[in-house]
Design a protein around this motif. Structure first.
Motif, PDB file in Angstrom:
ATOM      1  N   GLN A 269      30.740 -18.893 -35.533  1.00 60.45           N
ATOM      2  CA  GLN A 269      29.878 -19.867 -34.863  1.00 60.45           C
ATOM      3  C   GLN A 269      30.052 -21.263 -35.439  1.00 60.45           C
ATOM      4  O   GLN A 269      29.901 -22.265 -34.734  1.00 60.45           O
TER       5      GLN A 269
ATOM      6  N   ASN B 200      34.213  -7.200 -29.602  1.00 58.37           N
ATOM      7  CA  ASN B 200      33.533  -7.379 -30.881  1.00 58.37           C
ATOM      8  C   ASN B 200      32.074  -7.783 -30.763  1.00 58.37           C
ATOM      9  O   ASN B 200      31.450  -8.158 -31.762  1.00 58.37           O
ATOM     10  N   HIS B 201      31.493  -7.706 -29.557  1.00 61.02           N
ATOM     11  CA  HIS B 201      30.059  -7.968 -29.486  1.00 61.02           C
ATOM     12  C   HIS B 201      29.270  -6.865 -30.183  1.00 61.02           C
ATOM     13  O   HIS B 201      28.128  -7.055 -30.580  1.00 61.02           O
TER      14      HIS B 201
ATOM     15  N   ARG C  92      27.082 -10.236 -40.684  1.00 58.55           N
ATOM     16  CA  ARG C  92      26.252 -11.438 -40.521  1.00 58.55           C
ATOM     17  C   ARG C  92      27.032 -12.696 -40.907  1.00 58.55           C
ATOM     18  O   ARG C  92      27.046 -13.691 -40.170  1.00 58.55           O
TER      19      ARG C  92
ATOM     20  N   PHE D 199      33.281  -5.350 -34.764  1.00 60.22           N
ATOM     21  CA  PHE D 199      33.506  -6.549 -35.574  1.00 60.22           C
ATOM     22  C   PHE D 199      33.852  -6.151 -37.006  1.00 60.22           C
ATOM     23  O   PHE D 199      34.799  -6.686 -37.612  1.00 60.22           O
TER      24      PHE D 199
ATOM     25  N   ASP E  74      28.644  -4.631 -33.465  1.00 61.12           N
ATOM     26  CA  ASP E  74      28.859  -4.851 -34.893  1.00 61.12           C
ATOM     27  C   ASP E  74      29.906  -3.908 -35.474  1.00 61.12           C
ATOM     28  O   ASP E  74      30.677  -4.298 -36.361  1.00 61.12           O
TER      29      ASP E  74
ATOM     30  N   ARG F  31      29.939 -13.467 -38.363  1.00 59.78           N
ATOM     31  CA  ARG F  31      29.484 -14.082 -37.107  1.00 59.78           C
ATOM     32  C   ARG F  31      29.092 -15.531 -37.342  1.00 59.78           C
ATOM     33  O   ARG F  31      29.342 -16.404 -36.496  1.00 59.78           O
TER      34      ARG F  31
ATOM     35  N   SER G 185      36.640 -11.040 -28.234  1.00 57.95           N
ATOM     36  CA  SER G 185      35.187 -11.267 -28.271  1.00 57.95           C
ATOM     37  C   SER G 185      34.398 -10.230 -27.475  1.00 57.95           C
ATOM     38  O   SER G 185      33.313  -9.812 -27.896  1.00 57.95           O
TER      39      SER G 185
END
Length: 395
Positions: free
Chosen positions: A198, A218-219, A191, A224, A221, A194, A215
């Motif tokens: 952003q 890594n969409h 969390r 990521f 979780d 991300r 990207s």
């Protein structure tokens, strides 16, 4: 963290939280192939000939959720496959994955690489992808695996390269600082991570590189977390990579992506620089390539436990007596336009296509085929160099 057991516990916690890789489970064999997981293709790449036997023992060391394990079973129908992993949650997913796709010749076990001596087998082929660089002691891990490799056996290894992962390393360090004492909470780390990406300016170097390269992957979780939140990671360069290899007691066979290491693509326009580079010792040559093209994110290579003979097929009579077969990892065969073992497009001449078609039976020697079709031995060597054929030497 510096204690080996503490680091291993943190790594286990990550992969119990996010079993990896998070690929979907299928009710059928996985599509396509990875030639590095195909015993015949890997052995042919490393030795220049078809392996003498296919009923081999294969170990998938650090198998995770069984994505590679599943391929190893389906691509090698005579092999017995064993998969081990530190994460019990990942092993549970791997068992379900293999059950659903019908991968039956497999044994999966919740076991650390350090404890591989608990297995009752030695192995002809060991696959270790994306694992050693996450161990608190990669040298000890590789040495443990090497102790289970049979003489003449092969090991396929994948570890991270530092130059192409610089922005990942910087983001990892930044997130570790921001998360502080809560670093072991991986869901919270995703969390926060991300949120960080952003919030940073779109022109920020970390954001630009993430969008350019990572990207889409890594969409999810799990991806990521594996990339940006891993509690243990060692990134290598050529110098430290060969320190690792030398400590294993095994022989370096070669990189499995030889096109990257062809310096002609970088210096081919300057004869003097090209000549100077080609006079360098092997490891200095490799170091020069990665310095000139620092996009490489990982090293993928083969090791062997001697003796492993390499067949170069330079003796005409030896080549004439060998039995040729079509390489098992070709997409689109039979056709003059196809994908080779590495999914690169190959266009065959009519002569090459006719010769390869004649090889399909796998019973007639090269010399007889050449005499019948008017094919030249140098043309055969060209097909071999492209990994379009495999040869079995005359016994």
């Amino acid at each position: 963290m510096t204690d080996r057991s503490q680091i291993s516990a943190a790594v286990r916690q990550l992969y119990n939280t996010y079993p990896f890789p998070p690929e979907p489970l299928l009710d059928e064999p996985p599509p396509g192939y990875n030639w590095r997981w195909h015993w015949q293709a890997a052995y042919n790449f490393c030795s220049g000939r078809k392996p003498p036997r296919d009923d081999v023992q294969i170990l998938d060391a650090g198998c995770g959720t069984g994505v590679g394990t599943e391929y190893l079973v389906h691509l090698n129908p005579q092999a017995q496959v064993t998969g081990i992993d530190l994460s019990d949650e990942a092993i549970n997913v791997a068992q379900e994955r293999c059950r659903r796709s019908g991968a039956e010749r497999v044994r999966l076990q919740n076991l650390s690489i350090y404890d591989v001596d608990q297995l009752d087998s030695q192995f002809d082929y060991i696959n270790c992808v994306g694992v050693l660089h996450h161990l608190p002691d990669p040298i000890a891990g590789l040495q443990a695996l090497a102790s289970r490799l049979k003489p003449g056996g092969l090991m396929h290894v994948f570890v991270y390269a530092e130059l192409g992962r610089r922005e990942i390393y910087l983001a990892q360090q930044a997130l570790a600082l921001l998360q502080g004492s809560d670093r072991g909470n991986f869901k919270e780390g995703v969390r926060l991570g991300r949120q960080l990406f952003q919030s940073l300016p779109k022109t920020n170097r970390l954001v630009v590189e993430d969008q350019r390269r990572w990207s889409l992957e890594n969409h999810r979780d799990a991806n990521f977390a594996d990339m940006y939140l891993h509690p243990q990671e060692v990134d290598y360069n050529i110098e430290t990579l060969f320190e690792l290899i030398d400590a294993s007691g095994l022989s370096f066979v070669g990189f499995s992506n030889p096109s990257y290491w062809d310096i002609d693509r970088l210096l081919g326009s300057d004869a003097e620089l090209l000549a100077r580079s080609q006079q360098l010792p092997e490891r200095d040559y490799y170091r020069l390539v990665e310095l000139l093209d620092p996009e490489l994110t990982h090293y993928e290579f083969f090791l062997s436990r001697p003796p492993l003979d390499h067949w170069h097929w330079q003796q005409d009579e030896q080549l004439r007596q060998a039995i040729p077969e079509i390489h098992p990892c070709l997409q689109g065969w039979p056709s003059q336009s196809l994908f080779n073992y590495d999914y690169q497009i190959v266009s065959l001449s009519e002569r090459e296509f006719a010769f390869m078609q004649a090889c399909e039976a796998g019973e007639t020697c090269v010399g007889d085929l050449c005499d019948r079709l008017g094919f030249d031995l140098e043309e055969v060597r060209s097909l071999l160099k492209q990994q379009l054929l495999m040869l079995t030497p005359k016994s």
